[in-house]
Design a protein around this motif. Sequence first.
Motif, mmCIF file in Angstrom:
data_model
loop_
_atom_site.group_PDB
_atom_site.id
_atom_site.type_symbol
_atom_site.label_atom_id
_atom_site.label_comp_id
_atom_site.label_asym_id
_atom_site.label_seq_id
_atom_site.Cartn_x
_atom_site.Cartn_y
_atom_site.Cartn_z
ATOM 1 N N ASN A 29 0.814 -1.214 0.000
ATOM 2 C CA ASN A 29 0.000 0.000 0.000
ATOM 3 C C ASN A 29 0.851 1.268 0.000
ATOM 4 O O ASN A 29 0.437 2.283 -0.550
ATOM 5 N N ILE A 30 2.029 1.205 0.579
ATOM 6 C CA ILE A 30 2.953 2.348 0.494
ATOM 7 C C ILE A 30 3.366 2.549 -0.959
ATOM 8 O O ILE A 30 3.330 3.667 -1.477
ATOM 9 N N VAL A 31 3.740 1.469 -1.627
ATOM 10 C CA VAL A 31 4.150 1.554 -3.040
ATOM 11 C C VAL A 31 3.004 2.091 -3.897
ATOM 12 O O VAL A 31 3.220 2.928 -4.782
ATOM 13 N N ASP A 32 1.778 1.645 -3.623
ATOM 14 C CA ASP A 32 0.615 2.086 -4.402
ATOM 15 C C ASP A 32 0.290 3.558 -4.193
ATOM 16 O O ASP A 32 -0.294 4.192 -5.069
ATOM 17 N N ASN A 33 0.648 4.110 -3.032
ATOM 18 C CA ASN A 33 0.262 5.480 -2.698
ATOM 19 C C ASN A 33 1.377 6.507 -2.785
ATOM 20 O O ASN A 33 1.102 7.702 -2.767
ATOM 21 N N LEU A 34 2.626 6.059 -2.868
ATOM 22 C CA LEU A 34 3.741 7.004 -2.927
ATOM 23 C C LEU A 34 4.516 6.820 -4.225
ATOM 24 O O LEU A 34 4.706 5.705 -4.692
ATOM 25 N N ASP A 35 4.971 7.935 -4.764
ATOM 26 C CA ASP A 35 5.769 7.900 -5.984
ATOM 27 C C ASP A 35 7.208 7.512 -5.660
ATOM 28 O O ASP A 35 7.741 7.852 -4.598
ATOM 29 N N ASP A 36 7.833 6.830 -6.590
ATOM 30 C CA ASP A 36 9.273 6.535 -6.520
ATOM 31 C C ASP A 36 9.690 5.703 -5.307
ATOM 32 O O ASP A 36 10.795 5.867 -4.800
ATOM 33 N N VAL A 37 8.796 4.827 -4.827
ATOM 34 C CA VAL A 37 9.150 3.925 -3.735
ATOM 35 C C VAL A 37 8.971 2.501 -4.242
ATOM 36 O O VAL A 37 7.929 2.161 -4.773
ATOM 37 N N GLU A 38 10.023 1.699 -4.081
ATOM 38 C CA GLU A 38 9.957 0.292 -4.474
ATOM 39 C C GLU A 38 9.823 -0.568 -3.229
ATOM 40 O O GLU A 38 10.478 -0.320 -2.217
ATOM 41 N N GLU A 39 8.975 -1.594 -3.318
ATOM 42 C CA GLU A 39 8.680 -2.434 -2.158
ATOM 43 C C GLU A 39 9.944 -3.030 -1.531
ATOM 44 O O GLU A 39 10.075 -3.096 -0.314
ATOM 45 N N GLY A 40 10.886 -3.443 -2.354
ATOM 46 C CA GLY A 40 12.103 -4.056 -1.852
ATOM 47 C C GLY A 40 13.003 -3.099 -1.094
ATOM 48 O O GLY A 40 13.906 -3.527 -0.367
ATOM 49 N N ASN A 41 12.783 -1.801 -1.252
ATOM 50 C CA ASN A 41 13.606 -0.790 -0.586
ATOM 51 C C ASN A 41 13.008 -0.279 0.715
ATOM 52 O O ASN A 41 13.579 0.594 1.361
ATOM 53 N N ILE A 42 11.838 -0.796 1.098
ATOM 54 C CA ILE A 42 11.165 -0.300 2.301
ATOM 55 C C ILE A 42 11.688 -1.029 3.531
ATOM 56 O O ILE A 42 11.651 -2.250 3.614
ATOM 57 N N ASP A 43 12.194 -0.242 4.484
ATOM 58 C CA ASP A 43 12.703 -0.759 5.751
ATOM 59 C C ASP A 43 11.626 -0.551 6.819
ATOM 60 O O ASP A 43 11.249 0.592 7.102
ATOM 61 N N PRO A 44 11.118 -1.635 7.422
ATOM 62 C CA PRO A 44 10.064 -1.497 8.434
ATOM 63 C C PRO A 44 10.466 -0.668 9.649
ATOM 64 O O PRO A 44 9.602 -0.201 10.386
ATOM 65 N N GLN A 45 11.762 -0.467 9.858
ATOM 66 C CA GLN A 45 12.212 0.333 10.996
ATOM 67 C C GLN A 45 12.094 1.834 10.720
ATOM 68 O O GLN A 45 12.300 2.647 11.617
ATOM 69 N N LYS A 46 11.772 2.192 9.493
ATOM 70 C CA LYS A 46 11.609 3.606 9.126
ATOM 71 C C LYS A 46 10.131 3.968 9.126
ATOM 72 O O LYS A 46 9.259 3.113 9.027
ATOM 73 N N SER A 47 9.876 5.260 9.189
ATOM 74 C CA SER A 47 8.492 5.732 9.135
ATOM 75 C C SER A 47 8.093 6.000 7.686
ATOM 76 O O SER A 47 8.951 6.090 6.807
ATOM 77 N N MET A 48 6.810 6.140 7.466
ATOM 78 C CA MET A 48 6.338 6.470 6.120
ATOM 79 C C MET A 48 6.837 7.854 5.707
ATOM 80 O O MET A 48 7.066 8.095 4.529
ATOM 81 N N LYS A 49 7.028 8.738 6.678
ATOM 82 C CA LYS A 49 7.565 10.073 6.373
ATOM 83 C C LYS A 49 8.949 9.977 5.740
ATOM 84 O O LYS A 49 9.303 10.783 4.894
ATOM 85 N N ASP A 50 9.717 8.968 6.155
ATOM 86 C CA ASP A 50 11.055 8.763 5.587
ATOM 87 C C ASP A 50 10.991 8.479 4.087
ATOM 88 O O ASP A 50 11.975 8.664 3.376
ATOM 89 N N TYR A 51 9.837 8.025 3.627
ATOM 90 C CA TYR A 51 9.652 7.729 2.199
ATOM 91 C C TYR A 51 8.866 8.815 1.472
ATOM 92 O O TYR A 51 8.437 8.630 0.347
ATOM 93 N N GLY A 52 8.683 9.955 2.153
ATOM 94 C CA GLY A 52 8.043 11.103 1.516
ATOM 95 C C GLY A 52 6.545 11.198 1.716
ATOM 96 O O GLY A 52 5.880 12.002 1.056
#
Length: 81
Positions: free
Chosen positions: A13-36
């Motif tokens: 759902n993060i990938v579906d809602n945010l531009d330029d974010v790839e699922e494999g690059n998402i670190d669960p220890q980070k917040s969604m704000k870290d991905y823009g």
Amino acid sequence: MTKEEVIEVIKRNIVDNLDDVEEGNIDPQKSMKDYGANSLDMIEVVSTSMRELNIKIPRAELADIANIDQLADKFMEYVDK
């Protein structure tokens, strides 16, 4: 359902809602704000994830969540109840 499966739902759902974010690059220890993500993006990700997981969590219980991992922990409290 495992915590890893819940995290995969959130990531998708993060990938579906945010531009330029790839699922494999998402670190669960980070917040969604870290991905823009802005506040509306975060609401959409959380709402869509809850619908997909067929859970309902009072918004007040989500206020202190700092990262994706904590969000998954909170979702796990309601999954399969």
